[in-house]
Design a protein around this motif. Structure first.
Motif, PDB file in Angstrom:
ATOM      1  N   HIS A  62       0.836  -1.191   0.000  1.00 53.48           N
ATOM      2  CA  HIS A  62       0.000   0.000   0.000  1.00 53.48           C
ATOM      3  C   HIS A  62       0.877   1.249   0.000  1.00 53.48           C
ATOM      4  O   HIS A  62       1.997   1.232   0.493  1.00 53.48           O
ATOM      5  CB  HIS A  62      -0.909   0.016   1.227  1.00 53.48           C
ATOM      6  N   LYS A  63       0.343   2.323  -0.537  1.00 49.64           N
ATOM      7  CA  LYS A  63       1.063   3.590  -0.554  1.00 49.64           C
ATOM      8  C   LYS A  63       0.129   4.696  -0.110  1.00 49.64           C
ATOM      9  O   LYS A  63      -1.044   4.742  -0.516  1.00 49.64           O
ATOM     10  CB  LYS A  63       1.595   3.899  -1.956  1.00 49.64           C
ATOM     11  N   HIS A  64       0.621   5.565   0.742  1.00 42.25           N
ATOM     12  CA  HIS A  64      -0.169   6.709   1.185  1.00 42.25           C
ATOM     13  C   HIS A  64      -0.466   7.606  -0.025  1.00 42.25           C
ATOM     14  O   HIS A  64       0.433   7.907  -0.810  1.00 42.25           O
ATOM     15  CB  HIS A  64       0.607   7.495   2.245  1.00 42.25           C
ATOM     16  N   PRO A  65      -1.710   8.036  -0.194  1.00 39.13           N
ATOM     17  CA  PRO A  65      -2.053   8.847  -1.373  1.00 39.13           C
ATOM     18  C   PRO A  65      -1.358  10.198  -1.410  1.00 39.13           C
ATOM     19  O   PRO A  65      -1.251  10.801  -2.483  1.00 39.13           O
ATOM     20  CB  PRO A  65      -3.577   9.023  -1.241  1.00 39.13           C
ATOM     21  N   ASN A  66      -0.885  10.683  -0.259  1.00 42.38           N
ATOM     22  CA  ASN A  66      -0.164  11.964  -0.214  1.00 42.38           C
ATOM     23  C   ASN A  66       1.296  11.774   0.165  1.00 42.38           C
ATOM     24  O   ASN A  66       1.887  12.639   0.808  1.00 42.38           O
ATOM     25  CB  ASN A  66      -0.824  12.907   0.796  1.00 42.38           C
ATOM     26  N   ASP A  67       1.879  10.654  -0.227  1.00 38.62           N
ATOM     27  CA  ASP A  67       3.259  10.337   0.158  1.00 38.62           C
ATOM     28  C   ASP A  67       4.221  11.431  -0.304  1.00 38.62           C
ATOM     29  O   ASP A  67       4.358  11.692  -1.505  1.00 38.62           O
ATOM     30  CB  ASP A  67       3.658   8.993  -0.433  1.00 38.62           C
ATOM     31  N   HIS A  68       4.917  12.088   0.662  1.00 36.07           N
ATOM     32  CA  HIS A  68       5.850  13.162   0.347  1.00 36.07           C
ATOM     33  C   HIS A  68       7.295  12.682   0.226  1.00 36.07           C
ATOM     34  O   HIS A  68       8.180  13.483  -0.079  1.00 36.07           O
ATOM     35  CB  HIS A  68       5.805  14.227   1.449  1.00 36.07           C
TER      36      HIS A  68
END
Length: 214
Positions: free
Chosen positions: A162-168
């Motif tokens: 999974h990946k955070h939708p706002n991954d900085h």
């Protein structure tokens, strides 16, 4: 100092300033403390996160900037020159899906790395940080959550990618296991390696080394 009652305040992370005059500490009351060692008293208390502050560090030798990581899944940047009675971070960096166990600064006031209970290390550039409001928005996408305890359970999200939708973050590194304790990670020495590597411990008894250049 026992502001929350005897035995109720626990510190998970403590670090000296470059000049040895201060220490910064993260605690289980969602707060960051800065202590003046010469005056023998706290000079700053920040209600920093929504959960335990597992790690805090100075960004560089000036000690103006600090980085913190918490079980609320976020890394935050604090500029002491801008702090007021209503303490707000200079910015927030999101991308981890679980709590942060450790942060190491590159020492240049720009880059740092973090270890997370989502079994990843992330490389950050604080120029990509967002405001608290922006960071909390997930663009309508659901962020997976699991009911588990890293101290005695295996991470149920391993392999689901999974990946955070706002991954900085600039980069994400996987392969090690962040379980049972607050596993740490570090940049390699500047004088011998140019800080081109990241190394970390792991629950499986190995040390993992990642090449951040290639």
């Amino acid at each position: 100092m026992e502001p929350f009652g005897e035995y109720s305040l626990g510190f998970y992370s403590v670090e000296f300033s470059q000049d040895g005059r201060e220490i910064v500490a993260g605690c289980n009351k969602n707060s960051i403390y800065v202590y003046d060692l010469e005056a023998n008293k706290p000079i700053l208390c920040i209600q920093a996160h929504k959960d335990d502050v597992n790690t805090v560090t100075y960004a560089d030798e000036s000690c103006h900037l600090m980085y913190s990581g918490s079980d609320d899944h976020t890394c935050k940047v604090w500029d002491r020159r801008c702090l007021t009675s209503v303490t707000r971070p200079a910015g927030v960096l999101v991308g981890h899906l679980e709590g942060i166990t450790f942060i190491d600064s590159r020492g240049d006031g720009r880059y740092f790395i973090s270890n997370g209970k989502d079994q990843t290390i992330k490389l950050w550039d604080i120029r990509k940080m967002s405001s608290t409001t922006t960071a909390s928005k997930a663009k309508g996408q659901r962020i997976p959550t699991y009911s588990w305890d890293y101290r005695w359970m295996d991470y149920p999200g391993v392999g689901k990618d999974h990946k955070h939708p706002n991954d900085h973050s600039l980069m994400t590194y996987r392969g090690h296991r962040v379980l049972r304790t607050l596993i740490r990670c570090y940049f390699s020495p500047v004088f011998t390696t140019g800080q081109k590597y990241i190394y970390t411990g792991s629950h499986d008894g190995c040390v993992y080394i990642f090449d951040i250049v290639s």
